[in-house]
Design a protein around this motif. Structure first.
Motif, short mmCIF file in Angstrom:
data_model
loop_
_atom_site.label_atom_id
_atom_site.label_comp_id
_atom_site.label_asym_id
_atom_site.label_seq_id
_atom_site.Cartn_x
_atom_site.Cartn_y
_atom_site.Cartn_z
N GLU A 183 0.82 -1.21 0.00
CA GLU A 183 0.00 0.00 0.00
C GLU A 183 0.86 1.26 0.00
O GLU A 183 0.36 2.35 -0.27
CB GLU A 183 -0.97 -0.03 1.18
N MET A 184 2.16 1.12 0.29
CA MET A 184 3.05 2.28 0.31
C MET A 184 3.32 2.81 -1.09
O MET A 184 3.68 3.97 -1.27
CB MET A 184 4.40 1.91 0.95
N ASN A 185 3.21 1.97 -2.11
CA ASN A 185 3.56 2.38 -3.47
C ASN A 185 2.36 3.04 -4.14
O ASN A 185 1.33 2.40 -4.36
CB ASN A 185 4.02 1.17 -4.28
N THR A 186 2.49 4.32 -4.47
CA THR A 186 1.38 5.01 -5.14
C THR A 186 1.39 4.65 -6.63
O THR A 186 2.39 4.18 -7.17
CB THR A 186 1.53 6.53 -5.02
N LYS A 187 0.26 4.91 -7.24
CA LYS A 187 0.16 4.64 -8.68
C LYS A 187 1.23 5.42 -9.44
O LYS A 187 1.87 4.91 -10.36
CB LYS A 187 -1.24 5.03 -9.18
N SER A 188 1.45 6.66 -9.02
CA SER A 188 2.43 7.45 -9.77
C SER A 188 3.85 6.88 -9.62
O SER A 188 4.65 6.93 -10.54
CB SER A 188 2.35 8.92 -9.39
N GLU A 189 4.14 6.32 -8.46
CA GLU A 189 5.45 5.67 -8.29
C GLU A 189 5.56 4.45 -9.21
O GLU A 189 6.61 4.20 -9.80
CB GLU A 189 5.66 5.23 -6.84
N ILE A 190 4.48 3.71 -9.28
CA ILE A 190 4.51 2.52 -10.14
C ILE A 190 4.66 2.95 -11.60
O ILE A 190 5.44 2.37 -12.37
CB ILE A 190 3.24 1.66 -9.94
N ASP A 191 3.94 4.01 -11.96
CA ASP A 191 4.06 4.50 -13.34
C ASP A 191 5.49 4.96 -13.62
O ASP A 191 6.03 4.73 -14.70
CB ASP A 191 3.07 5.65 -13.57
N GLN A 192 6.09 5.60 -12.63
CA GLN A 192 7.47 6.05 -12.81
C GLN A 192 8.40 4.83 -12.97
O GLN A 192 9.29 4.84 -13.83
CB GLN A 192 7.90 6.88 -11.60
N LEU A 193 8.17 3.83 -12.15
CA LEU A 193 8.95 2.60 -12.27
C LEU A 193 8.84 2.04 -13.69
O LEU A 193 9.85 1.70 -14.32
CB LEU A 193 8.43 1.57 -11.25
N VAL A 194 7.62 1.99 -14.17
CA VAL A 194 7.38 1.42 -15.50
C VAL A 194 8.10 2.26 -16.57
O VAL A 194 8.73 1.71 -17.48
CB VAL A 194 5.86 1.32 -15.76
N ASN A 195 8.07 3.57 -16.39
CA ASN A 195 8.77 4.43 -17.35
C ASN A 195 10.26 4.17 -17.38
O ASN A 195 10.88 4.11 -18.44
CB ASN A 195 8.51 5.91 -17.02
N VAL A 196 10.83 4.02 -16.18
CA VAL A 196 12.27 3.77 -16.12
C VAL A 196 12.58 2.43 -16.81
O VAL A 196 13.52 2.33 -17.60
CB VAL A 196 12.78 3.76 -14.66
N LEU A 197 11.77 1.42 -16.52
CA LEU A 197 12.01 0.12 -17.14
C LEU A 197 11.92 0.22 -18.66
O LEU A 197 12.70 -0.40 -19.39
CB LEU A 197 11.00 -0.92 -16.62
#
Ligand SMILES: Cc1ncc(COP(=O)(O)O)c(C=O)c1O
Lengths: 444, 531, 126
Positions: A424-438
């Protein structure tokens, strides 16, 4: 230089004289052979004032880096910790008490343990829980000892269990002279076909983790059926947050449940102190290691709590005790109780659902990037494994530049794969950022 | 008082998490639980008041004198708690890159080194989570040592009858048979009996020194030598290390393996039963069997054999120390440039200074996950740095002084089980008092509860009848000891004049004596929810 | 304290009652239950286990102690007294009614004392 001795030099001298000595040296020489007494100071730094020690330790802490965003679990999970938790567990009395041997002045500690045991029983559906053991891995090892009998000593362990837990079970079993046999994994989950050959009349138990090390849900029904068919006990390793929404081990008919309680309000803390929890069916209660608190009454008939079933334990049974456990992780158990009370059934389920939903969102987004795919197809909770042709180090280093701790790079057969975790600590925007980096890394 | 489940009201709760910002994933119903766990539903104020009320019904070191023998209930300094709650320690994932966990590795490395020095050992593991866990670890080291030499007939561990229960239990967990040897009338190891007990099946000896009656065994060198000569190893239970820090070292007494209780000797709080930390130290020949991976200086500083690289590394070291001479020619300029780059890389965490080396192929494995109760180690390290080489022996000196002082004030009424002086604790026997008045060690303990202090350890060691074991620790003042002595004297008088008061004690506590028989016969181990 | 005449006793305070030449009931004596105090649990072996004269076959727990129980005879356990598992207090209330194991195929026995000698021994110990 600091010390925490209240008596002044004068008082010490007076006390020495009161016991018939003129110096500390004389007091020690009267009891320790001269040959053994050290004739020079220890090779340690000189003592420091509180101000100095604070800056030394702060400087050491500053050499660590606390990541802004964490997508790594693998046995240590980053969950939200309510403010209430820290407030309660820093209470002077609760912090500085010891094992509640004197029940009459320890009702607070005893009741908190009783409440903790109840909560663990609620999460797992089991009949009884103990007051805690060192951590999840040693809880697993202790559980295997509960199952061993004269004629049944072999311990089966699924290969999809956290490798640190496997290592700990192996170490304990090696000590006890019990064989450990790994049940192979296929597609990230235990391969139950192998069970037919490996489970026999000498098998004491099977240890299965659910969700397993790769985050996948196991076919626990089959595990229970095959284990019980062989006359052995089933030990389930569970994640306490997942347990807020997953079918209870009791409903699967597991015999013993253990787990790492760290997700219940304990910070990551470089691996400890954490919390080993253990629960079992009624017929195994007397085999549980460690402290157990029970309800009783006092002389006036008032409800009260007390350490009970103590004749199982080392201080009474000595070499015949099944475990030497003495000090446990009581304050961590208290942490878990406060966490579970603060979250309540809804909050716990919400943390579980959000962790699972975010992991599924992240998994879908990552696997949609060309070059990345999910390694396994099974249902998972909040961890999943991806595969890509890009070396994990490259991905992870790139994430570190963004202050993100990426997933855990797997080794062995799964070299090149990454085990991700969302909570629950990971926000959608963090996940989106992760995906962008990948994506960026993949496109380079 | 109510259980938190009884204070629960359906629909109450605390607002802690935001709404989910991704599509909610629907779990297959077959994998889900049928009913939610019956966890408490309480508001923040309910929760806080509940735990405040629980705390009021407990007793810690911060509430008063706690002379619980063998447990070293010394004061737990506040600075240690504050340091252990720094985000730089609490927010570090145990599996994050080592370059970003250098502070954690430094804590472990420093603590290992200092604890080696204090105990006289060559290697230390911080993995064990408590004393008993350390004992198990140590027993496994001894087992691994004998097995590596194919000396498989060594199946016996010798334990004196005065030993703590964890000792025989840990030895048994490691697969050893336990041989108990009696103590002498002076409360020491019976050397003659020990000689008889050893043989080519002796794997080792477990001992605490000072022993559980608070006496330093004068024959210790002879004892450890008997074991060594028989081919066994000596294990030191560090529960009583607070008596000898900086004065004597187990490593100099012939011990090969030791455990330390950071929650006793090194002032970390007991937390109502834990967490503790039980580091294990050993002599060099046993180091290869230690659990987990050893911490070491990063390989980039070790000799690689590559001459060019070695020159650059030396230059980098000089730069780091600020002793680099000005370059004399282009070649030296190049070297210094490369050295500067190397240094920058190392300093910017491109290459860690400390790292985990490979796990020894002979290692016993792991006794738990990760590296131990890390935050407890942080607190203990803070304590060691505060006391330093001066404060550490001073702590032991005053622990021994306080114990002897308290003993001298009560020993005329409470006969000391063994010895004229004691180390950091002493054991009295109430056998005579019980015969005379019917008042037992337990009754005196319960009487102390009404005086508002925590009783001593009762009925341990088992070799002393009606035992009370008192360990005041160095952090108590003279007045506290005087008051405790007064209370004990008063209770002795009451035992003789009005024993019924003590049979009825305690009466000032929130509950009176409990029905322990009923609790054990018909165990109720969790709350019975109303159906 | 009560020591029925028809039973035999061990020095370690167990009693044995021979039902016939090869069948016996085993329990703990009145003196034993009194010395042990309120018993809270009994660890019993399983039916079909073998017992050996002089060797421990069970243990009994009080709140703060555990004591081994030794077998007066060698043989095979035919039955255990399951009532003791739920009600260990029976050992305190009725030590001679609360047998622990029924042994068949008895082939040997340990040194046994008559009620009279056993009572004498206890009197001397006190
Ligand atoms: C002499 C002795 N040895 C070992 C232990 C076990 O230590 P721990 O409780 O940390 O497991 C204790 C503690 O109570 C002790 O007093």
């Amino acid at each position: 230089m600091g010390n925490y001795i209240p008596s002044t030099a004068g008082e010490r001298q007076a006390m020495l004289e009161a016991i018939g000595f003129d110096s500390m040296e004389a007091l020690f020489k009267a009891q320790i052979p001269e040959k053994i007494l050290l004739d020079q100071p220890l090779d340690l730094p000189s003592g420091l004032s509180e101000k100095e020690v604070r800056s030394v330790m702060e400087a050491i802490a500053a050499k660590n880096h606390a990541f802004r965003t964490i997508f790594r679990g693998a046995g240590a999970y980053h969950h939200y910790i309510p403010s209430m938790v820290k407030s309660v567990v820093s209470n002077e009395t609760l912090l500085t008490a010891y094992t509640p041997y004197q029940a009459e002045i320890s009702q607070g500690i005893l009741q908190s343990i009783f409440e903790y045991q109840t909560m663990i029983c609620e999460l797992t559906g089991m009949d009884a829980a103990n007051a805690s053991v060192y951590d999840g891995a040693s809880a697993a090892a202790e559980a295997t000892a509960m199952c061993r009998e004269r004629k049944r000593t072999k311990v089966l362990v699924s290969a999809a269990v956290n490798p640190q837990v496997i290592r700990t079970i192996r170490t304990y079993c090696w000590g006890a002279g019990a064989a450990v046999v790994l049940l192979p994994a296929k597609d990230g989950v235990t391969d139950w076909q192998a069970m037919e050959q490996l489970a026999d009349g000498e098998t004491a138990c099977l240890y299965v983790q659910h969700p397993n090390f790769y985050g996948l849900l196991e076919d626990v029904e089959t595990a229970v059926r095959l284990t019980h068919q062989a006359g052995a006990k089933l030990i389930m390793g569970v994640n306490p947050i997942a347990q807020a929404i997953l079918k209870t081990p009791a409903a699967y008919d597991a015999d013993i449940v253990v787990g790492e309680g760290q997700p219940l309000g304990m910070p990551l803390s470089f691996g400890g102190p954490y919390l080993g929890f253990m629960a079992c069916k009624q017929d195994m209660v007397r085999k549980l290691p460690g402290r157990i608190v029970g309800e009783t009454t006092d002389r006036e008939g008032k409800r009260a709590f007390v350490l009970t079933l103590q004749a199982r334990e080392q201080h009474i049974r000595r070499e015949k005790a099944s475990s030497s456990l003495c000090s446990n992780q009581a304050l961590c158990a208290l942490t878990a109780s406060v966490y579970m009370s603060a979250m309540g059934p809804q909050g716990m389920a919400e943390a579980a659902r959000q962790s699972m939903s975010k992991a599924h969102y992240a998994a879908a987004q990552i696997s949609a990037i060309p070059g990345y795919e999910l390694k396994f197809s099974g249902e998972f909770f909040h961890e999943f494994v991806t595969k890509s042709p890009i070396p994990p180090e490259e991905i992870l280093e790139r994430l570190e530049c963004e202050d993100m701790l990426g997933g855990y790079p797997l080794q062995g057969d799964l070299e090149g794969c990454i085990l991700w975790c969302c909570t629950e600590m990971n926000t959608k925007s963090e996940i989106d950022q992760l995906v962008n980096v990948l994506k960026e890394v993949a496109e380079q | 008082m109510k259980l938190i489940f009884e204070a629960s009201r359906q629909g109450r709760g605390c607002s802690l998490l935001p709404a989910c910002d991704v599509p909610v994933y629907a779990l297959d119903a077959a994998a889900g639980r049928k009913n939610p766990p019956r966890l408490p539903e309480v508001a923040e104020i309910d929760l806080i008041r509940h735990y405040s009320a629980l705390a009021k019904r407990a007793y810690g070191v911060n509430d008063g004198f706690y002379p619980l023998g063998s447990c070293t209930m010394k004061y737990n300094p506040k600075i240690n708690e504050e340091i252990a709650s720094l985000p730089g320690f609490t927010r570090i994932h145990p599996l994050q890159p080592l370059a970003m966990s250098q502070g954690c590795l430094e804590v472990l490395k420093l603590a290992e080194g200092y604890l080696c020095e204090i105990t006289g050992m060559d290697a230390m593991t911080l993995q064990p989570a408590a004393g008993a866990h350390g004992e198990l670890t140590g027993m496994l080291l001894i087992k691994a040592f004998h097995q590596s030499r194919k000396d498989t007939k060594r199946t016996k561990i010798i334990v004196p009858d005065s030993a703590h229960g964890t000792n025989p239990a840990s030895a048994a967990m490691a697969g050893f048979d336990v041989v108990s040897i009696p103590s002498t009338e002076e409360g020491m190891v019976d050397v003659a009996k020990l000689r008889e007990a050893v043989g080519d099946d002796t794997a080792g000896l477990m001992l605490t020194n000072p022993n559980t009656v608070g006496l330093f065994d004068k024959n210790i060198l002879e004892i450890t030598e008997i074991i060594h000569k028989a081919g066994g190893l000596n294990y030191y239970d560090g529960a009583n290390l607070n008596a000898i820090m900086g004065k004597a070292r187990p490593g100099d007494m012939g011990f090969d393996v030791v455990h330390i209780n950071l929650h006793k000797t090194f002032a970390t709080p007991h937390g109502g039963g834990g967490p503790g930390s039980g580091p294990v130290g050993c002599k060099a020949p046993l180091a290869v069997f230690m659990p987990g991976a050893p911490i070491r200086e990063a390989a980039c500083w070790a000799d690689t054999g590559d001459q060019e690289l070695e020159i650059i590394k030396r230059a980098a070291a000089e730069q780091a120390e600020g002793t680099a001479p000005p370059p004399k020619n282009d070649e030296e300029k190049e070297i210094q440039k490369a050295a500067k780059e190397l240094l920058a890389r190392l300093q910017q965490a491109a290459g860690p200074e400390l790292e985990f080396g490979p796990v020894s192929p002979l290692s016993i494995g792991s006794v738990r996950a990760f590296y131990g109760n890390f935050l407890v180690v942080v607190k203990a390290l803070t304590y060691i740095l505060t006391l330093g080489k001066e404060g550490i022996p001073e702590a032991s000196e005053n622990a021994v002084l306080n114990a002897n002082y308290l003993m001298s004030k009560v020993k005329d009424l409470y006969p000391v089980a063994y010895g004229k002086h004691c180390m950091h604790e002493f054991v009295v026997t109430l056998e005579a008092l019980k015969k005379e008045t019917g008042i037992s060690a337990m009754d005196i303990a319960k009487g102390l509860l009404d005086f508002g202090i925590h009783p001593p350890t009762m009925y341990f060691p088992l070799i002393v009848h009606e035992a009370l074991m008192l360990e005041p620790t160095e952090t108590e003042s003279r007045e506290t000891l005087d008051e405790a002595a007064e209370m004990l004297r008063k209770l002795h008088e009451i035992a003789k004049t009005d024993p019924d008061i003590l049979h009825a004690a305690p009466v000032t506590t929130t509950v009176q004596r409990l029905d322990e028989v009923g609790a054990a016969r018909h165990p109720k181990l969790h709350y019975a929810f109303p159906e | 304290m009560n020591y029925p005449k028809e039973l035999f006793y061990m020095k370690s305070h167990e009693w044995v009652k021979f039902l016939d030449d090869a069948t016996a009931l085993v329990g703990i004596s009145d003196h034993a239950q009194d010395a042990l105090g309120d018993l809270v649990f009994v660890n019993l072996p399983q039916a079909e286990d073998a017992v050996t004269a002089g060797e421990s076959f069970a243990d009994v727990e009080s709140v703060k102690a555990v004591s081994d129980v030794y077998s007066p005879v060698t043989g095979t356990i035919a039955e255990i007294n399951e009532a003791l598992l739920d009600s260990p207090e029976l050992l305190n209330q009725d030590p001679y009614g609360a047998w622990m194991i029924k042994v068949v195929n008895v082939t040997d026995h340990a040194d046994l004392l008559s009620a009279e000698d056993y009572e004498k021994m206890i009197a001397e110990e006190a």
